[in-house]
Design a protein around this motif. Sequence first.
Motif, short mmCIF file in Angstrom:
data_model
loop_
_atom_site.label_atom_id
_atom_site.label_comp_id
_atom_site.label_asym_id
_atom_site.label_seq_id
_atom_site.Cartn_x
_atom_site.Cartn_y
_atom_site.Cartn_z
N UNK A 1 42.87 36.40 37.96
CA UNK A 1 42.56 37.78 38.34
C UNK A 1 43.17 38.03 39.71
N UNK A 2 44.09 38.98 39.79
CA UNK A 2 44.75 39.32 41.06
C UNK A 2 44.53 40.79 41.34
N UNK A 3 44.32 41.11 42.60
CA UNK A 3 44.12 42.52 42.93
C UNK A 3 44.10 42.76 44.41
N UNK A 4 44.03 44.04 44.77
CA UNK A 4 43.88 44.43 46.16
C UNK A 4 42.49 44.02 46.63
N UNK A 5 42.41 43.45 47.84
CA UNK A 5 41.13 42.97 48.36
C UNK A 5 40.10 44.08 48.50
N UNK A 6 40.56 45.33 48.61
CA UNK A 6 39.65 46.46 48.78
C UNK A 6 39.36 47.19 47.48
N UNK A 7 39.83 46.66 46.35
CA UNK A 7 39.68 47.35 45.06
C UNK A 7 38.28 47.09 44.46
N UNK A 8 37.47 48.13 44.18
CA UNK A 8 36.13 47.92 43.59
C UNK A 8 36.19 47.36 42.17
N UNK A 9 37.26 47.68 41.43
CA UNK A 9 37.37 47.17 40.07
C UNK A 9 37.72 45.67 40.07
N UNK A 10 38.46 45.23 41.09
CA UNK A 10 38.69 43.79 41.24
C UNK A 10 37.35 43.09 41.50
N UNK A 11 36.50 43.70 42.36
CA UNK A 11 35.19 43.12 42.66
C UNK A 11 34.34 42.99 41.40
N UNK A 12 34.36 44.03 40.56
CA UNK A 12 33.56 44.00 39.33
C UNK A 12 34.10 42.95 38.35
N UNK A 13 35.44 42.84 38.25
CA UNK A 13 36.06 41.87 37.35
C UNK A 13 35.79 40.44 37.80
N UNK A 14 35.84 40.20 39.11
CA UNK A 14 35.65 38.82 39.58
C UNK A 14 34.20 38.36 39.39
N UNK A 15 33.23 39.27 39.56
CA UNK A 15 31.83 38.88 39.34
C UNK A 15 31.55 38.58 37.87
N UNK A 16 32.18 39.37 37.00
CA UNK A 16 32.05 39.09 35.57
C UNK A 16 32.68 37.74 35.24
N UNK A 17 33.84 37.48 35.82
CA UNK A 17 34.52 36.20 35.58
C UNK A 17 33.71 35.04 36.14
N UNK A 18 33.10 35.22 37.31
CA UNK A 18 32.26 34.17 37.88
C UNK A 18 31.10 33.83 36.94
N UNK A 19 30.51 34.86 36.34
CA UNK A 19 29.40 34.64 35.42
C UNK A 19 29.87 33.84 34.20
N UNK A 20 31.04 34.20 33.66
CA UNK A 20 31.56 33.50 32.48
C UNK A 20 31.88 32.04 32.82
N UNK A 21 32.47 31.81 34.00
CA UNK A 21 32.82 30.43 34.38
C UNK A 21 31.56 29.59 34.57
N UNK A 22 30.49 30.19 35.08
CA UNK A 22 29.25 29.45 35.32
C UNK A 22 28.55 29.08 34.02
N UNK A 23 28.68 29.94 32.99
CA UNK A 23 27.90 29.76 31.76
C UNK A 23 28.71 29.23 30.59
N UNK A 24 30.05 29.20 30.71
CA UNK A 24 30.88 28.69 29.61
C UNK A 24 31.63 27.46 30.10
#
Length: 500
Positions: free
Chosen positions: A6-29
């Motif tokens: 996942x790559x994005x602008x550090x100030x992008x809110x959609x990057x923030x939402x995508x990375x938290x979703x990805x963190x959840x998947x990595x923790x549980x899968x």
Amino acid sequence: MAKFVIAGSAACPYFAKAELLADYLQKNLPDFRIHKITQRPDVWEKWLKELCRKNKWSHKRSPIIWRELLDRGGKGLLLGGFNEFLEHAQLYYGVTSKMMTQEMLLISGENLETHIEIEQEERELKKEINPLKVWITGASCPTCYNLIPLLVNGEVFSMDKEISIHLLNNDFKGDTLSTLVMEGQDLAAPLLREISVCTVKEEAFFEAEVIIILNDNIEDESESLEDRIKARLPLCQLFGSLIEKNAHKTVKVIIAGKTFLNLTTSLLIMHTPSINPRNIIAVAMVIENEAKAMLARKLKTTTSDIKDVIIWGNITGSRYIDLKKAKVFRYDSAIWGPPSYSRYLLNLIFDSEWITKEFGNSLNQWSLIGHFQRGISSAHCIATTLKFWYHDSPPGEIFSLGIMSEGEFGTPEGMVFSMPAKCVNGVWFPQTDLPDTELTEDIKGAIAHDLEQEKLIALGEVLSYQPYVPEFFSAGSLEVSDAHSSQEPLEGAENESPDN
């Protein structure tokens, strides 16, 4: 295993939402992995365009998400942006994100702050590492090939000093240097931080602390002497202006090659007025070591056991090889002593005719077959001279160096002249405490004339080389270049290579 980037602008809110979703998947899968890349908002678009161009993707917004194909390699499989990632998570894993806009904005602000802090830490770390920046010109010649391993082995600069090497050719074309860069990287030398090629003229010598100029491939040797001399000026003007603009003011410049070393050094000093003239030197050790090797073969001893041979004058032109101070250590004869015991070389060679004639002629023939093309000796001499510059020259030994004269030994002030020198605390000094050398007024006059003629021709003030005509001349071992003179050899003089 699924690995997503996942790559994005550090100030992008959609990057923030995508990375938290990805963190959840990595923790549980157990077989889900995520790698994150953030960029500053002001460089994001440029970075994204370059990524898409390289991978032949089409994507214009932050974030961009792709899947790495671990079992295949290659560029990866583009998934898309935030919406495509959210759809993929719902379809394959039955997971979605319910993050609200306010929370997205808060996290994106924190992401930007964190990114800026990380960048600052990296900059501070790089400042602490601060590798020594070494630039090498004329890098396609064999000397450079042999020099790089010597520079990175820790003996020249120090065992704890990392270096970065930047290569360039005189025409700023890098096609012939890519293989050299790869071989340099293959050394896996712990002290080599970076090796690269410079093809942009304006970037040459940027932050240079050491510059090695290998000036062997400047002129066409089928041209006249005068044309070859004139060819030095444009390159010295260019290099001088770039050194003035880009290099450190304390830069150390070392010039090596098989032709016009004194002239090149003099012209470069002329076009770098803010650099200390004593920080721009010419290597005379190649000729010095060749002379030692010739003498060692005559005496049937090893080259390293011969010390204090002096090269006076124009290193690759009219030069005088002074053997009056030369000593031989560990010589196998009726008189024997400890390793520190030495005998004067001239007391051991009883064939005076060999000294005055065959020695010089044989040395010139050796120069004719092109030691510089082979590069081993030249590379060793450059590395040794640099080592002395950083760690001081061995006390009690005499070494020759092309250096700007301040009138030492009665030489013309402001002229680059090879003379005995020593390095103390990183500064080169002529060894003026040497009485009874063989540098006579006749020899100085012939050498000074040769050097002055080269400079006048290079600057366009004289059209053709005028040979030196002394009022009287005593026998000696002055070598007069055939390329500089059409007159008959002077009495006691030896002819040097027509290659200058």
